[in-house]
Design an enzyme around this catalytic site. Structure first.
Site, mmCIF file in Angstrom:
data_model
loop_
_atom_site.group_PDB
_atom_site.id
_atom_site.type_symbol
_atom_site.label_atom_id
_atom_site.label_comp_id
_atom_site.label_asym_id
_atom_site.label_seq_id
_atom_site.Cartn_x
_atom_site.Cartn_y
_atom_site.Cartn_z
ATOM 1 N N PRO A 10 28.543 2.496 32.873
ATOM 2 C CG PRO A 10 27.825 3.016 35.027
ATOM 3 C CD PRO A 10 27.502 2.161 33.848
ATOM 4 C CG ASN A 11 32.636 5.535 35.598
ATOM 5 O OD1 ASN A 11 32.726 6.701 35.240
ATOM 6 N ND2 ASN A 11 31.921 5.166 36.651
ATOM 7 N NE ARG A 18 36.431 4.134 37.436
ATOM 8 C CZ ARG A 18 35.727 3.029 37.657
ATOM 9 N NH1 ARG A 18 35.620 2.102 36.745
ATOM 10 N NH2 ARG A 18 35.103 2.873 38.804
ATOM 11 C CE1 TYR A 23 36.643 -2.283 37.526
ATOM 12 C CE2 TYR A 23 37.749 -0.225 38.092
ATOM 13 C CZ TYR A 23 36.730 -1.137 38.294
ATOM 14 O OH TYR A 23 35.794 -0.908 39.275
ATOM 15 C CG ASN A 73 31.246 -4.639 32.456
ATOM 16 O OD1 ASN A 73 30.836 -4.219 33.538
ATOM 17 N ND2 ASN A 73 32.535 -4.752 32.169
ATOM 18 C CB ALA A 76 28.701 1.537 39.615
ATOM 19 C CD GLU A 97 25.936 -9.779 37.226
ATOM 20 O OE1 GLU A 97 26.491 -9.059 38.067
ATOM 21 O OE2 GLU A 97 25.027 -10.590 37.509
ATOM 22 C CG HIS A 99 30.928 -7.771 37.053
ATOM 23 N ND1 HIS A 99 30.405 -6.492 37.074
ATOM 24 C CD2 HIS A 99 29.906 -8.613 37.321
ATOM 25 C CE1 HIS A 99 29.122 -6.577 37.360
ATOM 26 N NE2 HIS A 99 28.787 -7.847 37.497
ATOM 27 N NE ARG A 106 36.752 -4.007 43.090
ATOM 28 C CZ ARG A 106 36.397 -3.063 42.237
ATOM 29 N NH1 ARG A 106 35.834 -3.370 41.086
ATOM 30 N NH2 ARG A 106 36.604 -1.793 42.516
ATOM 31 N NE ARG A 110 33.584 -2.010 43.894
ATOM 32 C CZ ARG A 110 33.374 -0.985 43.067
ATOM 33 N NH1 ARG A 110 32.539 -1.122 42.060
ATOM 34 N NH2 ARG A 110 33.985 0.159 43.263
#
Length: 147
Positions: A10-11, A18, A23, A73, A76, A97, A99, A106, A110
């Site tokens: 998502p996103n 964003r 990011y 990735n 959230a 995994e 990110h 963070r 998270r």
């Protein structure tokens, strides 16, 4: 030639717009192009994105018998999705995994990953370059697996 699936959650379709301070300014299409170029002669590559947890689960299920490994990735969903964790465990494919940001530097929420226990490793904090690092790590793992 091995086949990899890169899944984006998502996103991530909003990369470049964003929170660029977190990011970066690189778009998901820029990352896809870099990954496709890096894959040439090394592996077949599928690159997907969805904002929907069930769709990501379906893509993980469909990877079995089609791809040799997954780079995920999960955005959230990393911190919330037992469904993604169970899907990864069920297909028995190696998963990296990924990110863009360093999730461990963070917010505390998270720091917990439901993906990590079923992944072969985690790459975080290297921005868009993490995708290439993940590809190389997964390809190296697959070469080692094949002996």
């Amino acid at each position: 030639m091995p086949s990899l699936l890169i899944l984006n959650g998502p996103n991530l379709n909003l990369l470049g717009q964003r929170q660029p301070e977190v990011y970066g300014k690189t778009t998901l299409e820029d990352i896809r192009s870099r990954c496709m170029a890096h894959a040439e002669g090394k592996c077949a590559l599928a690159f997907e994105q969805s904002n929907h947890e069930g769709t990501l689960v379906d893509m993980i299920h469909a990877a079995k018998g089609t791809h040799d490994g997954i780079i995920l990735n999960a955005g959230a969903y990393t911190h919330t999705s037992i469904a993604l964790m169970d899907a990864i465990a069920s297909v028995e494919l190696p998963v990296v995994e990924l990110h863009l940001s360093n999730i461990h530097a963070r917010e505390v929420f998270r720091h917990k990953s439901y993906i990590a226990p079923v992944a072969i490793g985690q790459i975080c904090g290297f921005g868009a370059a993490g995708y290439i690092l993940s590809m190389d790590a997964l390809l190296g793992h697959l070469r080692t697996e094949d002996g």
